[in-house]
Design a protein around this motif. Sequence first.
Motif, mmCIF file in Angstrom:
data_model
loop_
_atom_site.group_PDB
_atom_site.id
_atom_site.type_symbol
_atom_site.label_atom_id
_atom_site.label_comp_id
_atom_site.label_asym_id
_atom_site.label_seq_id
_atom_site.Cartn_x
_atom_site.Cartn_y
_atom_site.Cartn_z
ATOM 1 N N PHE A 29 0.822 -1.214 0.000
ATOM 2 C CA PHE A 29 0.000 0.000 0.000
ATOM 3 C C PHE A 29 0.849 1.254 0.000
ATOM 4 C CE2 PHE A 29 -3.884 2.226 0.630
ATOM 5 C CZ PHE A 29 -3.646 3.254 1.527
ATOM 6 N N GLU A 30 1.971 1.222 0.703
ATOM 7 C CA GLU A 30 2.800 2.415 0.825
ATOM 8 C C GLU A 30 3.434 2.830 -0.502
ATOM 9 O OE1 GLU A 30 3.178 -0.437 2.302
ATOM 10 O OE2 GLU A 30 5.174 -1.261 1.895
ATOM 11 N N ASP A 31 3.413 1.937 -1.487
ATOM 12 C CA ASP A 31 3.993 2.235 -2.795
ATOM 13 C C ASP A 31 2.999 2.859 -3.766
ATOM 14 O OD1 ASP A 31 6.004 -0.788 -2.720
ATOM 15 O OD2 ASP A 31 6.456 1.238 -2.011
ATOM 16 N N TYR A 32 1.799 3.147 -3.289
ATOM 17 C CA TYR A 32 0.760 3.696 -4.143
ATOM 18 C C TYR A 32 0.467 5.153 -3.800
ATOM 19 C CZ TYR A 32 -0.447 -0.894 -5.999
ATOM 20 O OH TYR A 32 -0.410 -2.111 -6.639
ATOM 21 N N ALA A 33 0.383 5.972 -4.825
ATOM 22 C CA ALA A 33 -0.182 7.306 -4.648
ATOM 23 C C ALA A 33 -1.697 7.161 -4.538
ATOM 24 C CB ALA A 33 0.176 8.192 -5.827
ATOM 25 N N LEU A 34 -2.299 8.036 -3.769
ATOM 26 C CA LEU A 34 -3.734 7.933 -3.498
ATOM 27 C C LEU A 34 -4.416 9.270 -3.755
ATOM 28 C CD1 LEU A 34 -3.236 6.138 -0.093
ATOM 29 C CD2 LEU A 34 -3.919 5.028 -2.220
ATOM 30 N N LYS A 53 2.988 8.726 -2.503
ATOM 31 C CA LYS A 53 3.351 7.452 -1.889
ATOM 32 C C LYS A 53 4.383 7.693 -0.807
ATOM 33 C CE LYS A 53 4.458 6.096 -5.984
ATOM 34 N NZ LYS A 53 4.859 5.253 -7.130
ATOM 35 N N GLY A 54 4.557 6.705 0.060
ATOM 36 C CA GLY A 54 5.550 6.823 1.116
ATOM 37 C C GLY A 54 5.146 7.793 2.210
ATOM 38 N N ASP A 55 5.898 8.874 2.353
ATOM 39 C CA ASP A 55 5.672 9.831 3.445
ATOM 40 C C ASP A 55 4.338 10.534 3.358
ATOM 41 O OD1 ASP A 55 9.163 10.876 3.613
ATOM 42 O OD2 ASP A 55 8.104 9.167 4.495
ATOM 43 N N GLY A 56 3.817 10.661 2.139
ATOM 44 C CA GLY A 56 2.482 11.213 1.994
ATOM 45 C C GLY A 56 2.396 12.724 2.037
ATOM 46 N N ASP A 57 2.940 13.402 1.034
ATOM 47 C CA ASP A 57 2.754 14.847 0.911
ATOM 48 C C ASP A 57 1.416 15.109 0.226
ATOM 49 O OD1 ASP A 57 6.252 15.284 0.124
ATOM 50 O OD2 ASP A 57 5.220 15.490 2.050
ATOM 51 N N PRO A 58 0.550 15.919 0.853
ATOM 52 C CA PRO A 58 -0.770 16.153 0.270
ATOM 53 C C PRO A 58 -0.788 17.341 -0.693
ATOM 54 C CG PRO A 58 -0.683 17.147 2.425
ATOM 55 C CD PRO A 58 0.664 16.517 2.185
ATOM 56 N N ASN A 59 -1.751 17.327 -1.579
ATOM 57 C CA ASN A 59 -2.050 18.519 -2.370
ATOM 58 C C ASN A 59 -3.551 18.576 -2.592
ATOM 59 O OD1 ASN A 59 -2.440 17.473 -5.454
ATOM 60 N ND2 ASN A 59 -0.863 16.286 -4.436
ATOM 61 N N TYR A 60 -4.071 19.791 -2.697
ATOM 62 C CA TYR A 60 -5.509 20.015 -2.667
ATOM 63 C C TYR A 60 -5.971 20.914 -3.800
ATOM 64 C CZ TYR A 60 -4.951 18.371 2.142
ATOM 65 O OH TYR A 60 -4.645 17.629 3.249
ATOM 66 N N ILE A 70 -6.532 15.282 3.600
ATOM 67 C CA ILE A 70 -6.312 13.899 3.192
ATOM 68 C C ILE A 70 -5.195 13.317 4.051
ATOM 69 C CG2 ILE A 70 -4.677 14.547 1.359
ATOM 70 C CD1 ILE A 70 -5.750 12.163 -0.272
ATOM 71 N N SER A 71 -5.357 12.059 4.441
ATOM 72 C CA SER A 71 -4.317 11.390 5.221
ATOM 73 C C SER A 71 -4.300 9.917 4.859
ATOM 74 C CB SER A 71 -4.579 11.578 6.723
ATOM 75 O OG SER A 71 -5.815 11.007 7.100
ATOM 76 N N ARG A 72 -3.165 9.297 5.078
ATOM 77 C CA ARG A 72 -3.051 7.877 4.778
ATOM 78 C C ARG A 72 -2.497 7.141 5.987
ATOM 79 N NH1 ARG A 72 0.411 7.111 -0.322
ATOM 80 N NH2 ARG A 72 0.225 4.922 0.270
ATOM 81 N N ASP A 73 -2.980 5.914 6.173
ATOM 82 C CA ASP A 73 -2.489 5.034 7.228
ATOM 83 C C ASP A 73 -1.973 3.785 6.535
ATOM 84 O OD1 ASP A 73 -2.135 3.177 9.277
ATOM 85 O OD2 ASP A 73 -3.795 3.958 10.451
ATOM 86 N N ASN A 74 -0.668 3.732 6.308
ATOM 87 C CA ASN A 74 -0.105 2.616 5.545
ATOM 88 C C ASN A 74 -0.240 1.285 6.281
ATOM 89 O OD1 ASN A 74 0.650 4.286 3.410
ATOM 90 N ND2 ASN A 74 2.673 4.703 4.281
ATOM 91 N N ALA A 75 -0.219 1.308 7.602
ATOM 92 C CA ALA A 75 -0.353 0.069 8.369
ATOM 93 C C ALA A 75 -1.749 -0.537 8.210
ATOM 94 C CB ALA A 75 -0.057 0.328 9.839
ATOM 95 N N LYS A 76 -2.752 0.336 8.130
ATOM 96 C CA LYS A 76 -4.129 -0.143 7.991
ATOM 97 C C LYS A 76 -4.603 -0.146 6.546
ATOM 98 C CE LYS A 76 -5.560 1.246 12.628
ATOM 99 N NZ LYS A 76 -6.520 2.042 13.434
ATOM 100 N N LYS A 77 -3.726 0.292 5.643
ATOM 101 C CA LYS A 77 -4.053 0.312 4.214
ATOM 102 C C LYS A 77 -5.322 1.101 3.941
ATOM 103 C CE LYS A 77 -1.751 -4.071 3.250
ATOM 104 N NZ LYS A 77 -1.831 -5.400 2.587
ATOM 105 N N THR A 78 -5.399 2.264 4.527
ATOM 106 C CA THR A 78 -6.563 3.115 4.334
ATOM 107 C C THR A 78 -6.132 4.552 4.035
ATOM 108 O OG1 THR A 78 -6.704 3.578 6.697
ATOM 109 C CG2 THR A 78 -8.053 1.761 5.868
#
Length: 125
Positions: A29-34, A53-60, A70-78
Amino acid sequence: QVQLVESGGGLVQPGGSLRLSCASSASTFEDYALGWFRRAPGKEVEGVACITKGDGDPNYADSVKGRFTISRDNAKKTVHLQMNSLKTEDTAIYFCAADYFTSGRFCYSTSFASWGQGTQVTVSS
């Protein structure tokens, strides 16, 4: 492609808040942009918020800056979309999307290969 399932849509009054969630089946999951996109009645698909992907820099999108997060939780794949100070013009079907190859620095719908089924958000008094 990966499977994505959105939840959290509904009816809310103007000024209210909703939190959308999207669960993924991606093994890395961490290798995907969302991204979160929306389609309002009679309008084209609009990129709302994307996260790298990875650290998760957002843009709006300018229309949601300061109101949506927007936020990502790579451990929970959400991936989540917190929507505050909702306006009637935010009414739309909201989709989450994922892509392995795009960076996620730009929120273009054509850059994302995997899509959820969508969840309706209605802002009305």
